[in-house]
Scaffold this active site. Structure first.
Site, PDB file in Angstrom:
ATOM      1  N   ASN A  10      53.494  31.663  51.431  1.00 47.56           N
ATOM      2  CA  ASN A  10      52.136  32.182  51.617  1.00 47.56           C
ATOM      3  C   ASN A  10      51.331  31.093  52.316  1.00 47.56           C
ATOM      4  OD1 ASN A  10      49.546  33.160  51.398  1.00 47.56           O
ATOM      5  ND2 ASN A  10      49.396  32.884  49.166  1.00 47.56           N
ATOM      6  N   LYS A  12      48.389  31.231  53.342  1.00 45.12           N
ATOM      7  CA  LYS A  12      46.952  31.337  53.027  1.00 45.12           C
ATOM      8  C   LYS A  12      46.127  31.243  54.322  1.00 45.12           C
ATOM      9  CE  LYS A  12      47.952  29.312  48.578  1.00 45.12           C
ATOM     10  NZ  LYS A  12      47.409  28.973  47.293  1.00 45.12           N
ATOM     11  N   HIS A  94      46.840  38.629  44.502  1.00 46.95           N
ATOM     12  CA  HIS A  94      46.913  37.165  44.415  1.00 46.95           C
ATOM     13  C   HIS A  94      45.696  36.663  43.632  1.00 46.95           C
ATOM     14  CE1 HIS A  94      46.942  32.951  45.525  1.00 46.95           C
ATOM     15  NE2 HIS A  94      48.201  33.114  45.898  1.00 46.95           N
ATOM     16  N   GLU A  96      43.758  34.303  44.048  1.00 48.03           N
ATOM     17  CA  GLU A  96      42.578  33.949  44.866  1.00 48.03           C
ATOM     18  C   GLU A  96      41.800  35.205  45.253  1.00 48.03           C
ATOM     19  OE1 GLU A  96      44.743  31.586  47.733  1.00 48.03           O
ATOM     20  OE2 GLU A  96      45.166  30.132  46.153  1.00 48.03           O
ATOM     21  N   GLU A 166      52.494  34.260  38.743  1.00 51.56           N
ATOM     22  CA  GLU A 166      51.833  33.057  39.240  1.00 51.56           C
ATOM     23  C   GLU A 166      50.747  32.626  38.266  1.00 51.56           C
ATOM     24  OE1 GLU A 166      52.291  32.553  43.695  1.00 51.56           O
ATOM     25  OE2 GLU A 166      50.553  33.824  43.434  1.00 51.56           O
ATOM     26  N   GLY A 172      48.249  25.702  43.448  1.00 49.06           N
ATOM     27  CA  GLY A 172      47.539  24.709  44.245  1.00 49.06           C
ATOM     28  C   GLY A 172      47.085  23.486  43.458  1.00 49.06           C
ATOM     29  N   SER A 211      52.681  25.867  42.655  1.00 51.09           N
ATOM     30  CA  SER A 211      53.076  24.489  42.960  1.00 51.09           C
ATOM     31  C   SER A 211      54.588  24.279  43.021  1.00 51.09           C
ATOM     32  CB  SER A 211      52.435  23.519  41.958  1.00 51.09           C
ATOM     33  OG  SER A 211      51.027  23.552  42.082  1.00 51.09           O
TER      34      SER A 211
END
Ligand code: PEP
Length: 249
Positions: A10, A12, A94, A96, A166, A172, A211
């Site tokens: 991904n 991003k 996701h 985010e 996730e 991250g 991560s």
């Protein structure tokens, strides 16, 4: 049940025309792998990456879609448009998107429905925050996020989907879940899906994301319910991403 591993990158909101050429050409040097290797560039680069990966085994994903099919939705991208660029997968839910853009379980479920209608394969992302983990809510959160989708599209649709666990605290942050922590949740996710359909639960690929690095990936991939990885930061470095793909076997 043998499930093919998927290693998905991904990207991003990163990259430029130039950096993408060098990243993709780095990835194209890799020998064919037994895993399915997927990359998810930002929308403006899908066409470019579609041309670059042509005739290779690299598979394209998009990072989002609108739940609407077409029309007056300024700034949105529809599922049908992605078909023009050979996109197979779409990341949905996701963390985010959920936390920064307020996507609720209901919105995520409706995007899954639209993706399926246009023959895109949703990579449905689920996972708990640190606070939720610390208050023993991990499974309750994952089950709630899954249930919203099951209620709208039915359990059988999960045969045409991939789930990505996730944990939000691991995305991250450099703080990956241990292989054992991931396995524990993946096994519970599969058991939860099995309550609706044992056969679907055995078929669905469950990826871990948060991560993931080359150094931590082999332990993860040895876990029986970890069917691959969704990789953010480390997928922007061709060498590191290839090392993760190699670890998947
Ligand atoms: C992600 O974006 O899905 C992700 C897991 O990011 P990172 O690998 O950077 O934690």
């Amino acid at each position: 049940m043998i499930r093919q591993k998927i290693v998905a990158g991904n990207w991003k909101m990163n990259g430029s025309k130039e950096s993408i050429v060098s990243l993709v050409s780095g990835l194209l040097k890799m020998k064919d792998s037994n895993s399915e290797v997927v990359i998810a560039p930002s929308f403006p680069y899908l066409s470019q990456v579609c041309d670059l990966v042509d005739a290779s085994s690299l598979v394209l994903a998009a990072q989002n879609i609108s739940h609407e099919v077409k029309g007056a939705y300024t700034g949105e991208v529809s599922a049908s448009m992605l078909g023009d660029f050979g996109v197979k997968y779409v990341l949905l839910g996701h963390s985010e998107r959920r936390s920064i853009y307020g996507e609720t379980d209901a919105i995520v479920a409706s995007k899954v429905k639209t993706a399926l209608e246009f023959r895109l394969t949703p990579m449905l992302c689920i996972g708990e925050t640190l606070e939720e983990r610390q208050s023993n809510q991990t499974l309750a959160v994952c089950e709630r996020q899954l249930q919203a989708v099951i209620a709208l599209v039915g359990i059988e649709s999960f045969e045409k989907m991939v789930v990505a666990y996730e944990p939000v605290w691991a995305i991250g942050t450099g703080l990956s879940a241990s292989a054992e922590q991931a396995q524990e949740v993946h096994e519970s996710i599969r058991a939860f899906l099995a309550k609706s359909s044992e056969s679907v639960s055995q078929k669905v690929q469950i990826l871990y994301g948060g991560s993931v690095k080359a150094s931590t990936s082999s332990a993860l991939f040895q876990m029986p319910d970890v069917d691959g990885a969704l990789v953010g930061g480390a997928s922007l470095d061709a060498e590191e991403f290839i090392a993760i793909i190699k670890a998947a076997g």
